[in-house]
Design a protein around this motif. Structure first.
Motif, short mmCIF file in Angstrom:
data_model
loop_
_atom_site.label_atom_id
_atom_site.label_comp_id
_atom_site.label_asym_id
_atom_site.label_seq_id
_atom_site.Cartn_x
_atom_site.Cartn_y
_atom_site.Cartn_z
N THR A 79 0.83 -1.20 0.00
CA THR A 79 0.00 0.00 0.00
C THR A 79 0.87 1.25 0.00
N PRO A 80 0.64 2.18 -0.95
CA PRO A 80 1.39 3.44 -0.93
C PRO A 80 1.16 4.18 0.39
N GLU A 81 2.22 4.75 0.94
CA GLU A 81 2.11 5.49 2.20
C GLU A 81 3.08 6.66 2.15
N VAL A 95 6.30 -3.60 7.22
CA VAL A 95 7.54 -2.83 7.08
C VAL A 95 7.31 -1.74 6.05
N ASN A 96 8.13 -0.72 6.08
CA ASN A 96 8.07 0.32 5.06
C ASN A 96 9.27 0.21 4.12
N LEU A 97 8.99 0.31 2.82
CA LEU A 97 10.05 0.30 1.82
C LEU A 97 10.10 1.66 1.15
N ILE A 98 11.26 2.29 1.21
CA ILE A 98 11.45 3.57 0.52
C ILE A 98 11.73 3.30 -0.95
N GLU A 110 6.18 2.79 0.69
CA GLU A 110 5.13 1.77 0.60
C GLU A 110 5.12 0.95 1.88
N ARG A 111 3.94 0.62 2.34
CA ARG A 111 3.79 -0.27 3.49
C ARG A 111 3.54 -1.69 2.95
#
Length: 205
Positions: free
Chosen positions: A115-117, A165-168, A121-122
């Motif tokens: 999911t875009p955050e 987790v968050n991915l840059i 992205e989450r």
């Protein structure tokens, strides 16, 4: 030992059986110069799985994987053209940018959602039930060889616990995560510290 900081992506050139068994030999292409200084027998993290280079070329290497490794990791799905995350082993004096990674995969996690955050992205994953207790908020995990920080752990429903987790954008660009999506399986290595803390608690019980 590794750090979970991917330094290149490679391409699987071929996968061939070894003798009459189910073990496989992988031929992997690397970027120019990436193998400089490597010697026969060197350890290379391939999607987070530590493999031994049994043959070296200027821009490629060969490694062998046992039937057990193939069955317990995503290596069993490799085909010619598969892109994989690569990392050379940690050397004394190197910067420890991620966390201490052994390259011994504990199991497979499934991508549940992306999911875009804001600008990142989450990603939400479902780990194997027996590994869920080793994953904690703000702890570390290694997914396909990438060191990531756990942002949240959600519940323990009928399908088991989830973690996010968050991915840059940079991580997506320099790893193979950009080619993954919901339903994909990734190699999961739990944090070594969590493993030993859990083991010590067993003795205290």
């Amino acid at each position: 030992m590794f750090t979970g900081i991917v330094t290149a992506t490679g391409e699987v050139l071929s996968v061939s059986p070894i003798g009459e068994g189910r073990d496989m030999r992988m031929h992997v292409r690397t970027p120019p110069g990436w193998l400089e200084g490597a010697q026969l027998g060197a350890s290379i993290a391939c999607n987070g799985c530590c493999l031994t280079a049994v043959a070296l070329e200027p821009e490629a290497f060969e490694a062998e994987a046992s039937a057990e490794t193939l069955s317990l990791t995503v290596l069993g799905e490799w085909r010619p053209g598969t892109r994989i995350n690569l990392e050379r082993p940690l050397r004394m004096g190197d910067e420890l940018g991620g966390h201490v990674v052994s390259g011994h995969v504990d199991g497979l996690a499934e991508v549940v959602s992306v999911t875009p955050e804001n600008g990142s992205e989450r990603w939400v994953f479902r780990p194997p039930a027996q590994l869920a207790r080793f994953i904690a908020p703000k702890g570390s995990v290694t997914l396909n060889g990438v060191s990531l920080t756990v942002n949240e752990v959600m519940g323990n429903g009928e399908k088991g616990a989830l973690f996010g987790v968050n991915l840059i954008p940079h991580t997506r660009e320099v790893t193979t995560f950009g080619a993954l999506g919901p339903g994909a399986k990734v190699n999961l290595e739990i944090d070594m510290l969590a493993r030993y803390v859990a083991r010590l608690k067993e003795f205290e019980a």
